[in-house]
Scaffold this active site. Structure first.
Site, PDB file in Angstrom:
ATOM      1  N   LYS A  52       7.208  -8.946  -8.029  1.00 56.03           N
ATOM      2  CA  LYS A  52       5.890  -9.476  -7.660  1.00 56.03           C
ATOM      3  C   LYS A  52       5.848 -10.980  -7.915  1.00 56.03           C
ATOM      4  CE  LYS A  52       3.729  -5.025  -8.412  1.00 56.03           C
ATOM      5  NZ  LYS A  52       3.012  -4.103  -9.272  1.00 56.03           N
ATOM      6  N   GLN A  96      -0.479  -3.604 -14.643  1.00 60.82           N
ATOM      7  CA  GLN A  96       0.712  -2.840 -14.250  1.00 60.82           C
ATOM      8  C   GLN A  96       0.735  -1.472 -14.935  1.00 60.82           C
ATOM      9  OE1 GLN A  96       3.203  -3.820 -11.977  1.00 60.82           O
ATOM     10  NE2 GLN A  96       3.945  -1.755 -12.263  1.00 60.82           N
ATOM     11  N   ASP A 119      -5.447  -4.692  -6.520  1.00 62.81           N
ATOM     12  CA  ASP A 119      -4.741  -3.404  -6.409  1.00 62.81           C
ATOM     13  C   ASP A 119      -5.630  -2.348  -5.749  1.00 62.81           C
ATOM     14  OD1 ASP A 119      -2.101  -3.052  -6.963  1.00 62.81           O
ATOM     15  OD2 ASP A 119      -2.356  -2.895  -9.133  1.00 62.81           O
TER      16      ASP A 119
END
Ligand code: NAP
Length: 286
Positions: A52, A96, A119
């Protein structure tokens, strides 16, 4: 022989276009920034986070990493999220997963402010997706939909069978496919006669995390196969949920693993950071 959907090439093209958008924002004095929170020492997460960060670098998005210790308390995690919510220089917040078991990840997701939810995991984003409003869509389902669009795979009226019902992949995919007018069936570990569902599917999207689970005898000729799974086989080789070699012979389109859905997921994260940045300035929240 199936057409191989090249997620790697498509993701590259998307990142190049996003770089142009990012440069345009920078010309206006706006510097998109993603903040990533990782809790504990998960090796797989480290690899994902590194990818990422690399993609951010390519697109020109500023990247900031917060590494919290394994024994971090829920309160400390929520405090950090609150700090990032308020930080005007941060446009996207990503927590995460997985995080250590003593922490409640859903409660943590809930505290991320909607406009920074790159997200697409907050109740606001999920709710908006369900009622068909424009929102932040979870990156993997969004990447799958982009693949259909790019390859002109029309879901209108098609029987789409989704394997897996997780909050991050299976469930949002149901809504995404419904919006494309597909007839959607979702299978999971308690589904009876799963093969009966896959056998009649025009499109199968597999996200269960079982190496080579979908075999040739489970699919019909001409099926479109999207393989979200990332697994290791008995030799340690990276494989998807689909027995690619044999299923490919019957499919019309198929995604490989690696080089399929994976790179698209990261490209969609970049897409969501740019979208978040633009929406924050449009709404003048800063
Ligand atoms: P997850 O949270 O573990 O969910 C797995 C789902 O599969 C569950 O709904 C489970 O059913 C179902 N399932 C498990 N075994 C099954 C079986 N034998 N038959 C039918 N259904 C079964 O996993 P996830 O986070 O969605 O991830 C799924 C896979 O996608 C993993 O391999 C993961 O690494 C990969 N992934 C890839 C990307 C990417 O960018 N390519 C992104 C995210 C995830 P129950 O609900 O009944 O337990």
């Amino acid at each position: 022989m199936a057409i191989i959907i090249d997620g790697k090439a498509l993701a590259k093209k998307i990142r190049e276009n996003l770089k142009i958008e990012c440069d345009e924002l920078k010309e206006k004095g706006i510097n998109p920034k993603l903040a990533v929170i990782m809790v504990g020492d998960n090796q797989a997460s480290k690899v994902y986070v590194k990818n990422k960060s690399k993609a951010c670098n390519e697109v020109g998005i500023e990247y900031e990493e917060y590494l919290l210790k394994e024994d971090t308390k829920q309160e400390e995690l929520l405090d950090l999220i609150e700090k990032l919510n308020k930080d005007k220089s941060v446009n996207g917040i990503l927590l995460q997963s997985p995080i250590p078991k003593h922490l409640n990840i859903n409660e943590a997701f809930k505290t991320i402010t909607y406009l920074k939810d790159v997200d697409g995991f907050t109740p606001s984003s999920v709710g908006k997706l369900c009622i068909g409003e424009d929102t932040f869509v979870s990156c993997t389902p969004l990447g799958v939909i982009k693949m259909f669009e790019e390859y002109d795979i029309d879901l209108n009226g098609k029987d789409v069978v989704i394997l897996g019902r997780s909050n991050i992949v299976g469930k949002p995919l149901i809504q995404c496919c419904l919006q494309k007018n597909a007839t959607v069936t979702t299978c999971h570990s308690k589904t009876n006669n799963l093969k009966e569902h896959t056998k009649r599917a025009d499109v199968i999207i597999s996200a269960i995390g079982r190496p080579k689970f979908v075999t040739e005898d489970m699919v019909k000729d001409g099926v479109v196969i999207i393989d979200v799974g990332i697994n290791r086989d008995e030799n340690g080789k990276l494989v998807g949920d689909v027995d690619f070699e044999n299923v490919e012979k019957k499919a019309s389109y198929i995604t490989p693993v690696p080089g399929g859905v994976g790179p698209m997921t990261i490209a969609m994260l970049m897409n969501n950071v740019i979208k978040a940045t633009k929406e924050q300035y449009k709404e003048k929240t800063f």
